[in-house]
Write a protein that holds these residues in place. Sequence first.
Motif, PDB file in Angstrom:
ATOM      1  N   THR A   1       0.825  -1.213   0.000  1.00 50.22           N
ATOM      2  CA  THR A   1       0.000   0.000   0.000  1.00 50.22           C
ATOM      3  C   THR A   1       0.858   1.262   0.000  1.00 50.22           C
ATOM      4  O   THR A   1       0.548   2.239  -0.683  1.00 50.22           O
ATOM      5  CB  THR A   1      -0.945  -0.009   1.222  1.00 50.22           C
ATOM      6  OG1 THR A   1      -1.800  -1.141   1.117  1.00 50.22           O
ATOM      7  CG2 THR A   1      -1.795   1.247   1.288  1.00 50.22           C
ATOM      8  N   LEU A   2       1.961   1.222   0.758  1.00 48.46           N
ATOM      9  CA  LEU A   2       2.849   2.394   0.797  1.00 48.46           C
ATOM     10  C   LEU A   2       3.403   2.711  -0.578  1.00 48.46           C
ATOM     11  O   LEU A   2       3.670   3.871  -0.906  1.00 48.46           O
ATOM     12  CB  LEU A   2       4.030   2.135   1.738  1.00 48.46           C
ATOM     13  CG  LEU A   2       3.719   1.795   3.189  1.00 48.46           C
ATOM     14  CD1 LEU A   2       5.025   1.565   3.941  1.00 48.46           C
ATOM     15  CD2 LEU A   2       2.901   2.893   3.841  1.00 48.46           C
ATOM     16  N   LEU A   3       3.600   1.670  -1.386  1.00 43.59           N
ATOM     17  CA  LEU A   3       4.315   1.814  -2.655  1.00 43.59           C
ATOM     18  C   LEU A   3       3.410   2.194  -3.825  1.00 43.59           C
ATOM     19  O   LEU A   3       3.899   2.481  -4.916  1.00 43.59           O
ATOM     20  CB  LEU A   3       5.057   0.511  -2.964  1.00 43.59           C
ATOM     21  CG  LEU A   3       6.259   0.235  -2.043  1.00 43.59           C
ATOM     22  CD1 LEU A   3       6.525  -1.258  -1.924  1.00 43.59           C
ATOM     23  CD2 LEU A   3       7.496   0.965  -2.560  1.00 43.59           C
ATOM     24  N   LEU A   4       2.099   2.187  -3.608  1.00 43.62           N
ATOM     25  CA  LEU A   4       1.186   2.556  -4.694  1.00 43.62           C
ATOM     26  C   LEU A   4       1.384   4.024  -5.041  1.00 43.62           C
ATOM     27  O   LEU A   4       1.805   4.815  -4.209  1.00 43.62           O
ATOM     28  CB  LEU A   4      -0.262   2.293  -4.278  1.00 43.62           C
ATOM     29  CG  LEU A   4      -0.580   0.851  -3.871  1.00 43.62           C
ATOM     30  CD1 LEU A   4      -2.027   0.742  -3.383  1.00 43.62           C
ATOM     31  CD2 LEU A   4      -0.335  -0.116  -5.022  1.00 43.62           C
ATOM     32  N   THR A   5       1.057   4.360  -6.285  1.00 43.79           N
ATOM     33  CA  THR A   5       1.282   5.745  -6.718  1.00 43.79           C
ATOM     34  C   THR A   5       0.028   6.596  -6.625  1.00 43.79           C
ATOM     35  O   THR A   5       0.099   7.812  -6.756  1.00 43.79           O
ATOM     36  CB  THR A   5       1.751   5.772  -8.186  1.00 43.79           C
ATOM     37  OG1 THR A   5       0.734   5.153  -8.981  1.00 43.79           O
ATOM     38  CG2 THR A   5       3.058   5.020  -8.353  1.00 43.79           C
TER      39      THR A   5
ATOM     40  N   GLU B   1      10.074   9.984   8.327  1.00 41.14           N
ATOM     41  CA  GLU B   1       8.718  10.488   8.056  1.00 41.14           C
ATOM     42  C   GLU B   1       7.864   9.440   7.351  1.00 41.14           C
ATOM     43  O   GLU B   1       6.662   9.366   7.560  1.00 41.14           O
ATOM     44  CB  GLU B   1       8.786  11.751   7.195  1.00 41.14           C
ATOM     45  CG  GLU B   1       9.143  12.978   7.996  1.00 41.14           C
ATOM     46  CD  GLU B   1       9.305  14.197   7.111  1.00 41.14           C
ATOM     47  OE1 GLU B   1      10.051  14.086   6.113  1.00 41.14           O
ATOM     48  OE2 GLU B   1       8.676  15.222   7.403  1.00 41.14           O
ATOM     49  N   VAL B   2       8.506   8.660   6.495  1.00 39.68           N
ATOM     50  CA  VAL B   2       7.779   7.589   5.803  1.00 39.68           C
ATOM     51  C   VAL B   2       7.357   6.534   6.820  1.00 39.68           C
ATOM     52  O   VAL B   2       6.234   6.032   6.799  1.00 39.68           O
ATOM     53  CB  VAL B   2       8.646   6.975   4.681  1.00 39.68           C
ATOM     54  CG1 VAL B   2       8.030   5.690   4.153  1.00 39.68           C
ATOM     55  CG2 VAL B   2       8.851   7.988   3.557  1.00 39.68           C
ATOM     56  N   ARG B   3       8.258   6.240   7.755  1.00 45.65           N
ATOM     57  CA  ARG B   3       7.905   5.267   8.786  1.00 45.65           C
ATOM     58  C   ARG B   3       6.705   5.747   9.603  1.00 45.65           C
ATOM     59  O   ARG B   3       5.810   4.969   9.926  1.00 45.65           O
ATOM     60  CB  ARG B   3       9.105   4.978   9.696  1.00 45.65           C
ATOM     61  CG  ARG B   3       8.802   3.853  10.663  1.00 45.65           C
ATOM     62  CD  ARG B   3      10.049   3.195  11.187  1.00 45.65           C
ATOM     63  NE  ARG B   3      10.691   4.024  12.201  1.00 45.65           N
ATOM     64  CZ  ARG B   3      11.770   3.658  12.886  1.00 45.65           C
ATOM     65  NH1 ARG B   3      12.330   2.486  12.650  1.00 45.65           N
ATOM     66  NH2 ARG B   3      12.300   4.441  13.779  1.00 45.65           N
ATOM     67  N   ALA B   4       6.682   7.025   9.924  1.00 47.86           N
ATOM     68  CA  ALA B   4       5.537   7.557  10.681  1.00 47.86           C
ATOM     69  C   ALA B   4       4.238   7.372   9.890  1.00 47.86           C
ATOM     70  O   ALA B   4       3.201   7.004  10.452  1.00 47.86           O
ATOM     71  CB  ALA B   4       5.770   9.034  11.003  1.00 47.86           C
ATOM     72  N   HIS B   5       4.300   7.613   8.579  1.00 45.27           N
ATOM     73  CA  HIS B   5       3.096   7.401   7.758  1.00 45.27           C
ATOM     74  C   HIS B   5       2.723   5.914   7.698  1.00 45.27           C
ATOM     75  O   HIS B   5       1.547   5.564   7.650  1.00 45.27           O
ATOM     76  CB  HIS B   5       3.311   7.952   6.345  1.00 45.27           C
ATOM     77  CG  HIS B   5       3.116   9.431   6.252  1.00 45.27           C
ATOM     78  ND1 HIS B   5       1.895  10.039   6.412  1.00 45.27           N
ATOM     79  CD2 HIS B   5       4.016  10.430   6.039  1.00 45.27           C
ATOM     80  CE1 HIS B   5       2.033  11.353   6.280  1.00 45.27           C
ATOM     81  NE2 HIS B   5       3.306  11.620   6.063  1.00 45.27           N
ATOM     82  N   TYR B   6       3.738   5.058   7.673  1.00 41.76           N
ATOM     83  CA  TYR B   6       3.501   3.609   7.662  1.00 41.76           C
ATOM     84  C   TYR B   6       2.755   3.204   8.938  1.00 41.76           C
ATOM     85  O   TYR B   6       1.697   2.552   8.882  1.00 41.76           O
ATOM     86  CB  TYR B   6       4.851   2.899   7.547  1.00 41.76           C
ATOM     87  CG  TYR B   6       4.875   1.396   7.679  1.00 41.76           C
ATOM     88  CD1 TYR B   6       3.849   0.595   7.172  1.00 41.76           C
ATOM     89  CD2 TYR B   6       5.955   0.761   8.289  1.00 41.76           C
ATOM     90  CE1 TYR B   6       3.912  -0.791   7.288  1.00 41.76           C
ATOM     91  CE2 TYR B   6       6.024  -0.615   8.393  1.00 41.76           C
ATOM     92  CZ  TYR B   6       4.994  -1.388   7.903  1.00 41.76           C
ATOM     93  OH  TYR B   6       5.057  -2.749   8.016  1.00 41.76           O
ATOM     94  N   TYR B   7       3.288   3.621  10.087  1.00 36.61           N
ATOM     95  CA  TYR B   7       2.613   3.323  11.362  1.00 36.61           C
ATOM     96  C   TYR B   7       1.170   3.836  11.320  1.00 36.61           C
ATOM     97  O   TYR B   7       0.243   3.146  11.714  1.00 36.61           O
ATOM     98  CB  TYR B   7       3.333   3.993  12.534  1.00 36.61           C
ATOM     99  CG  TYR B   7       4.666   3.420  12.926  1.00 36.61           C
ATOM    100  CD1 TYR B   7       5.164   2.242  12.382  1.00 36.61           C
ATOM    101  CD2 TYR B   7       5.455   4.069  13.889  1.00 36.61           C
ATOM    102  CE1 TYR B   7       6.412   1.740  12.767  1.00 36.61           C
ATOM    103  CE2 TYR B   7       6.691   3.565  14.286  1.00 36.61           C
ATOM    104  CZ  TYR B   7       7.167   2.404  13.721  1.00 36.61           C
ATOM    105  OH  TYR B   7       8.390   1.911  14.113  1.00 36.61           O
ATOM    106  N   LYS B   8       1.014   5.077  10.851  1.00 38.96           N
ATOM    107  CA  LYS B   8      -0.318   5.686  10.816  1.00 38.96           C
ATOM    108  C   LYS B   8      -1.247   4.884   9.914  1.00 38.96           C
ATOM    109  O   LYS B   8      -2.417   4.664  10.242  1.00 38.96           O
ATOM    110  CB  LYS B   8      -0.191   7.128  10.297  1.00 38.96           C
ATOM    111  CG  LYS B   8      -1.492   7.885  10.215  1.00 38.96           C
ATOM    112  CD  LYS B   8      -1.360   9.142   9.349  1.00 38.96           C
ATOM    113  CE  LYS B   8      -1.154   8.782   7.876  1.00 38.96           C
ATOM    114  NZ  LYS B   8      -1.112   9.944   6.984  1.00 38.96           N
ATOM    115  N   SER B   9      -0.697   4.428   8.778  1.00 38.43           N
ATOM    116  CA  SER B   9      -1.566   3.765   7.789  1.00 38.43           C
ATOM    117  C   SER B   9      -2.133   2.460   8.322  1.00 38.43           C
ATOM    118  O   SER B   9      -3.189   2.013   7.882  1.00 38.43           O
ATOM    119  CB  SER B   9      -0.797   3.508   6.488  1.00 38.43           C
ATOM    120  OG  SER B   9       0.146   2.455   6.655  1.00 38.43           O
TER     121      SER B   9
END
Lengths: 483, 483
Positions: free
Chosen positions: A156-160, A322-330
Motif C-alpha cells: 500500500t505504501l508503494l502505490l502511486t 517520516e515515511v515510517r511515521a506514515h507507515y505506522y499511521k496507515s
Amino acid sequence: MGSEAEHVLTLETLNPNVIQLQYAVRGPIVIRAAEIENEIRAGVKKPFTQVVKANIGDCHATGQKPITFIRQVLALCTYPELLASIEFPEDAKAQAKRILEGCKGQSIGSYTDSCGLMVVREDIADYIAQRDGYPSNPKDIVLSTGASDGIKSVMTLLLTGKGGNDSAGFMIPIPQYPLYSAAISEFGAYPIPYYLNEKNNWSLDVSELERAITEAKPKCKPRAIVVINPGNPTGSVLNKENIVEVIKFAHRHKLFLMADEVYQHNIWEEETKFVSFKQVLQEMGAPYDKMELASFMSASKGFMGECGYRGGYAEVINLEPEVRAHYYKSISAKLCPPVSGQAVIDCIVNPPKPGQQSYDTYMREKADVLAQLKEKAKFVTKLFNSIEGISCNKVMGAMYAFPRIYLPEKAIEAAKAAGQTPDSFYCFALLEETGICTVPGSGFREEPGTYHFRTTILPQIDELKTPSILEILKLKTVIQDHN
Amino acid sequence: MGSEAEHVLTLETLNPNVIQLQYAVRGPIVIRAAEIENEIRAGVKKPFTQVVKANIGDCHATGQKPITFIRQVLALCTYPELLASIEFPEDAKAQAKRILEGCKGQSIGSYTDSCGLMVVREDIADYIAQRDGYPSNPKDIVLSTGASDGIKSVMTLLLTGKGGNDSAGFMIPIPQYPLYSAAISEFGAYPIPYYLNEKNNWSLDVSELERAITEAKPKCKPRAIVVINPGNPTGSVLNKENIVEVIKFAHRHKLFLMADEVYQHNIWEEETKFVSFKQVLQEMGAPYDKMELASFMSASKGFMGECGYRGGYAEVINLEPEVRAHYYKSISAKLCPPVSGQAVIDCIVNPPKPGQQSYDTYMREKADVLAQLKEKAKFVTKLFNSIEGISCNKVMGAMYAFPRIYLPEKAIEAAKAAGQTPDSFYCFALLEETGICTVPGSGFREEPGTYHFRTTILPQIDELKTPSILEILKLKTVIQDHN
C-alpha cells in the motif's frame, strides 16, 4: 424497473479490480472439492473415500499436532486462572505472564499498539539478531494479521495513487504465490513478471530480471521486487550469491526489496541453509545496507503451522523517519493484529531455553514435525519424477512441489474445448478421479506453453505412499483417453 | 547521489492516499500520551499520576473483566487437554467441542473457510433471527478480523476503479467514526459528508441527506450510505421511523446500505431500544426488503469488550449471486479471520442457556458490565452539562460522549498560531494538565465553527467522579489564560 435494476452491485458496477482478482489456492477447484465432500457425506459413490486437501499449506488440517508449549502459553494468556494450576510448566507460565504484563489491563482482550506488543517486537528483534548476526531494532518490527496482511500494508505504501503508465509496478516471480497477483489486481497496480528458470532448479537469473524491468518501464513505475525464499510454489532456496545479485539489481533500479521469508524454518536439503536478505544486505555494507527492505514472517508455516491464529510480522528497515511515521499511521485504522496471534509469534521467536521445563518436549516436537516434512519433501520429489509425463525439481524448501506435466495434444484441445486451461483440466480430472485436490499451475502463473500443478507436501506420509502412485498412474489413463 | 536520493519511499513518492489518511483515535495526541506515560515512569513530575486513556473504546484496558464463559471456551479450544479437567463447566466444554468439530483437524490452528466456520455462521444467523424476528441465512454471514476489516471488504466491492468524478462516493455521518474517512482516503474514494443535527440530539434528517447527495452528485458516483447506530462518537440511537426514512432515501438514490451496528448491546436509555436496519427492511416489505444491506458487528464492544481477539462479522443480504461469489473470492486471499476471534463471536451469539451450568454467572457478569456502563453514560452526560462552556447531548448508546466546547476567541487564535485545530489545542491542554487523553472532534469531522472532543465512558466510575470535575474545571483556567 426490472429486478436487475434494483441492485446497486451488478457485474457491470462491481469494482472491476475485484472481478479481476484471482486467488487460486481457494479457487474453483477448492469449491468443487467441498462439493465432493458433501456428496460423499450424502452417500454418492466415488472412486475414493475422502478428499485429500493438498491445495493449501494448512498444517493442522492434515493432522499435524500443535506444539504443546505454544498452546500452553496461549491457554494461560486466555484464562489466567490457569496460572495457579500445577498442570502447566513454569516456563510457560513465565512467558504468559510476560505477555500479559505487556497487555493493557493485563488482558489479551485489550488492543495493543498497531505495530504489536513491544515485548513481542523485542523478542522478534532478538531472534533476528541471533539468526543473522546483525542487530535488529524492535521499532522496525510490525506485527500483522498473518504475513499476508503485512505484505499488503507494505505494498500500500508503494502505490502511486495513479493509473495507466503511472501505476506502481511490482516485480513478482513466475510462478508466484497468488497473494501477490491478487493484491496487485485489488490495488490496480501493475505486475512485472520475471520467470524463474525451471530447467535450472527454478533459479533466479538477473538477466531475466533485467529483461522484465526493461519491458515494463514504459508501462508502469517499477517500485518493488518481491522474492519468495524459500520458494512458494517452487520449493527452491536461494544461495547467498544469488541474493547478492538480486540486491544489486534492486539497487541499480531503485526498487524496494520485499523478501517473503515465511518458510525460513522449512529447509530440506542437508547442504542448504536459509540466508535472509537482511543478513546479506548487512554483509554487503555500503551503499546496500541502507536499502529499504521488508522481510515477512508468519506463524502459519515452519514447524508450528498455527494458521488459524493469523500471526505474522514484517521487519522493515531503512525507511525514512517520516515515511515510517506514515507507515505506522496507515496501519493504525486496523487497530491491531490479533493478540493471540502475537502471543504465538512470541513463542516461536522466544522458545524454551536449555534447562527449562518445556525445552526437551519443545525441541522434540519441533524436530519431529520437521523430520516428517523433510521425508515427505524427498518422497514427493522422487514420486513425481518416477512418473512418465511428469517432471519435478527437487523440493529443497517450503511446503510444496510444483511438478511440470506434459500433456498430450488431445488433452490440451479437450481442455480448450471445455473452456479450461490445460492444467485446470488436469487438476479437475485428478480431483474427480482420485480425490486429490491440488491447484493448477495457471493459478501461480507459468511460462506460456508449460503446465504444472502445485501440491503441498503436508498430507500424512501413509496417504502419500503407494495409493498416490497408483492414483496418479490411474490419472494418466484419464488423460490418455484424450490422446 | 545524495542519501535522500537513495530512498525509494520519500514524502514525494509515498502513496498520496496514505499521506492523506488520518485515524485520529490513534493520532498525534495518543502518541503524546504514550510519551507522557514514559516521562512519568522516568520520574518527570506531572500534575497527575497517570494517563487516563479515554481516547479509545478499549474495555479491558480500563479494567473491565473478561466474561468468564468466553475465556473458558477459548482456553478449551486452545488447549483441548483441558476438556478432561473438572475445573471447567460442562456447557463450556460442549461449546468448545462444537467449535473444534467445525475446525479442520479439530484444531483452531487450521484455516477456516474465508467466510468463517459454518458452525459460527449458523449460530450468528440464529442470533439475528431471534433478535429481529426475521430469518437470517448463514450464507449471508461473513466473519472478519474485527468489524473494521469487514467494513473495508464491503467498501472494496463498491469502488469504481476510477478516479475524479467517477470515484465511488460514500455518504458518511459527520461526526463519524474515522475508520470510514481513513478507508475512503486509502481507497481514493470520495466522502459525502452529511451532518447530524447536534441541536436535536444528533438526529439524522433526511433533508440533510438530500442536500449532501445533491451537492456530491457532480463530483462522484454515490454508491453507499453509512449509518452508525448506536452512534459513534455521538451516542445517539435511531428510532424505527428514522431508519425507515433512511432506507427510503437509499432506495430513492440507489445506494448500498452500510449499517454499523457494533454497539447494538450498548443502549443506556430505559425508553430506547436498538432496532436493526435488517429488521426494518423486512418490516417495510417490497421493494425495500430486496435492498442490499450490510450490517456490521464486533466482538470488541457490547458487554464483552474482547478487542484483542479481533472478532467481527457482517450480515450482507440481497447481493446478486454472481456479486456474492466475487465478494467471497475477494476475501479469500486473506485466507480467514482469526479462529479464536470467531470462537469469541460464537460465545456472544450463542451464550449459555437457562438451566446450564454457566448461565447464572454469564448473565450476572453481562448485567454488571452493562449496568456500570449505563451509570457512566448518565454520569458523563450530567458532568459535561454541569460545566460552563461545555454542552453535551445525552449519551443514549455506544461508549462515547461527544461534548461541544465553546472556546474563547483568544484560545482559537492561539490554536491557529500553534498550527492546531482549536479542539486539538484543547485536547492537548487537557492531556498535559490533567492526564486525560481524549480525541479532538476534528478527527471525527464536525460542523465548521464548532469544536468538540470525544471521550469514552469506559474509565472506572471512581476515576470519573470528583477528580475529573476538578480537572476539567482546572482546564477551563488553562483555556481562559488565552482569554
